[in-house]
Design an enzyme around this catalytic site. Structure first.
Site, short mmCIF file in Angstrom:
data_model
loop_
_atom_site.label_atom_id
_atom_site.label_comp_id
_atom_site.label_asym_id
_atom_site.label_seq_id
_atom_site.Cartn_x
_atom_site.Cartn_y
_atom_site.Cartn_z
N HIS A 74 -5.65 0.17 -2.85
CA HIS A 74 -6.83 0.51 -2.07
C HIS A 74 -7.70 1.38 -2.96
CE1 HIS A 74 -9.38 2.10 1.11
NE2 HIS A 74 -8.85 1.23 1.94
N HIS B 176 -11.77 -7.22 2.56
CA HIS B 176 -11.90 -6.12 3.52
C HIS B 176 -11.01 -6.45 4.73
CE1 HIS B 176 -13.57 -2.81 5.65
NE2 HIS B 176 -14.83 -3.14 5.71
N ASP C 149 -3.20 -2.72 5.99
CA ASP C 149 -3.05 -4.12 6.35
C ASP C 149 -1.61 -4.60 6.21
OD1 ASP C 149 -5.91 -4.44 6.62
OD2 ASP C 149 -5.99 -4.33 4.44
#
Lengths: 378, 378
Positions: free
Chosen positions: B264, B224, B315
């Protein structure tokens, strides 16, 4: 159907587990196949921890080695103890203090930099967390009363050592046994909300301390662990009213008040843990020569069954049991955490063994395609 | 079908929410109907917090009043700051330190004894938690470097004040704007695991501090929030190898390594937040006269798309953006928490509005009817 909203996840099966099973129609609870009655009467809390974490009951040598590996971990680092002192002196809620202190333990854990899914490291961490919670809770309770913490002893069992640290007095065998049984009864209970929160946290490969910290926070709510303290506050209110318990409950129901300690999402009959705790409550009352809390509880139980068809849950009888042991009401929920830590850790170990990120969806019910207007034109 | 195991809860809808919506096929993210592109370019983090918590974008007066009510809450009590100092000096993991400190904030919150579902009290608590996280994180980061914490300023925005406290130097407008945009991009994202853990915790009527503490722990996992730091560690490894990024990735894939920052569960195309952050990464590189991190990222993105059909997630580009801002790699995840706190609090407010205890079930796969044998006969 794909978009049916499963609010509360009632009836949704999110995992396979070999830890505990509840038969809500039969009023039966097992840990790894053993009935809760057998375990409460025949096994110590440490034996049950071993059962949950290692899959089988230990023999004498295994238990001795396991118990020693926990008892030597009871001391808590000064860094954490200073924070516990600060929290006690600042009149923190006990569950908030426990949540903070357990979160802080991570920093001082020798395995803090281990791989989150390293089973052996997690077993060591789990033993340390479980061993240190009683030390934290007893110290917090004593400091806020103006007393100094009592150092843990390594020659007492988990239950007896907690009572010793809490009261600076070694408990007699009856108290130690009753408390040990209460810990066994609360050690695990399927995917309750706190256990599930620990699983959600660990599913990101967050560490064990994060998972247990989440679980403590989740347990603190009044719909979960907070219920046992609410039962005792209610029983004291009944006692203070000088009214017949049944009349008091009757009025409370008429006024639309919720009677604490009744009903449970997964039991349709009397919670087997309540049966065992009611015997303990009676036994403690008889030993003290005053069974009023027990009798009051029985009267309320019978009336609730008749009027509402509701059976008592575990919180209903743990309340009078702990009260008769002289435990302060606002640490009943932290004591629940002290026991359930064993179950949380067991479920997190299972989660890491076959992990899948827990990420559900929401049905979006908000606005769409809203035109953005800069702030000075709003 | 009733007993089908929904491990990971993939596709299971557990709530209705009016906060944010992700269209994974279109690569679209909205907060309360506004596209993430409009918000990132046109609204500050404080405006987005107001939008999430109050349902609409504020006008100038509303924003000024809201921002002031947050900026005056930036200071952190000495009790918490002493623990932050102890954690920094004990070399705590930054996410563990943040989890502990936020948990501890509860004790000093003037609304700590409010009803857990009191919306006004929760809005005050939410403003305090969100206002204090940057102060905690900046102080922690400075103390472990041997520097003294910098007191918050009330005349700077949320983003600029954090950079000021971190570096003891007011950021220029470009840095402040880029950081503010990054906070807007990370503020909410449906029922990700950390948000869901906050909802599970609050569903027992545990308090807001418990819920946010759970969420921080959950975010810390490598599946995460931990991913952004892993991306930067990978980019540095590529750089240190002196190899062509594409060759490096090719070898890594051959060796079965996972390339951080790709894929994702809810996006099938490029994450819209990655698009915006890639522009920021490029802009920062150009301003500094060195676009190597941006170029390396683009080369890897193109190769991953070709070879694996995978698009970068948020990210992947937040990594080089933060790195070029001089932010230490191991506080990327705490910065994610600093922003996402706004979304967590918004979802908990929604949960309390129409609460239902979140308690799923497990399918029991363990032993049954095991005969209990006392320890000395085992």
């Amino acid at each position: 159907m794909a978009d049916e909203v499963k609010k509360g996840l009632e009836g949704v099966v999110v995992a396979e587990s070999a830890l505990s099973h509840i038969d809500g129609d039969e009023g039966k609870l097992i840990y790894r196949g053993y009935t809760i009655e057998d375990l409460a009467r025949g096994a110590s809390y440490e034996e049950v921890l071993y059962l949950l974490w290692h899959g089988e009951l230990p023999n004498r040598d295994e238990l001795d080695s396991f118990s020693e590996s926990m008892s030597e971990e009871r001391e808590v680092d000064d860094g954490v103890m200073n924070t516990v002192r600060e929290l006690a002196e600042s009149d923190s809620e006990p569950m908030g203090a426990l949540r903070t202190a357990v979160s802080m333990l991570a920093t001082y854990d020798p395995d803090d930099d281990s791989d989150p899914a390293d089973r052996e490291a997690n077993l060591r961490k789990g033993r340390r967390i479980t061993a240190k919670i009683p030390t934290i809770l007893a110290a917090f309770t004593r400091i806020r009363n103006g007393d100094e913490p009592v150092e843990p002893r390594t020659d007492l069992g988990h239950a007896a050592n907690f009572l010793y640290m809490l009261n600076d007095e070694e408990p007699d065998d009856v108290l130690a046994d009753v408390f040990d049984q209460a810990l066994v009864l609360h050690a695990d209970h399927g995917l309750n909300a706190s256990t599930f929160s620990a699983m959600v946290t660990s599913s990101t490969l967050a560490d064990l301390h994060s998972a247990v910290t989440s679980a403590i926070g989740t347990l603190s709510g009044s719909l979960h662990g907070g219920a046992n303290a609410n039962v005792m506050r209610m029983l004291k209110e009944v006692d203070d009213s000088d009214r017949d318990p049944v009349d008091w409950v009757d009025t409370a129901l008429d006024e639309g008040r919720r009677v604490a300690g009744f009903g449970h999402r997964v039991y349709n009959v009397k919670d087997p843990r309540a049966k065992i705790l009611s015997e303990q409550s009676e036994e403690l009352g008889e030993a003290a020569g005053d069974t009023k809390w027990y009798e009051m509880s029985v009267a309320i139980e019978e009336y609730m069954k008749e009027e509402k068809g509701l059976a008592p849950n575990v919180d209903f009888y743990s309340a009078s049991t702990y009260y008769q042991m002289g435990i302060p009401i606002d640490i009943y929920t932290p004591i629940f955490a002290l026991s359930r830590a064993g179950g949380w850790i067991a479920h997190v170990l299972e989660q890491y063994e076959d992990n899948r990120l827990i990420r559900p969806r929401a049905k979006y019910v908000g606005d769409e395609d809203v035109e953005f207007v800069p702030i000075d034109e709003r």
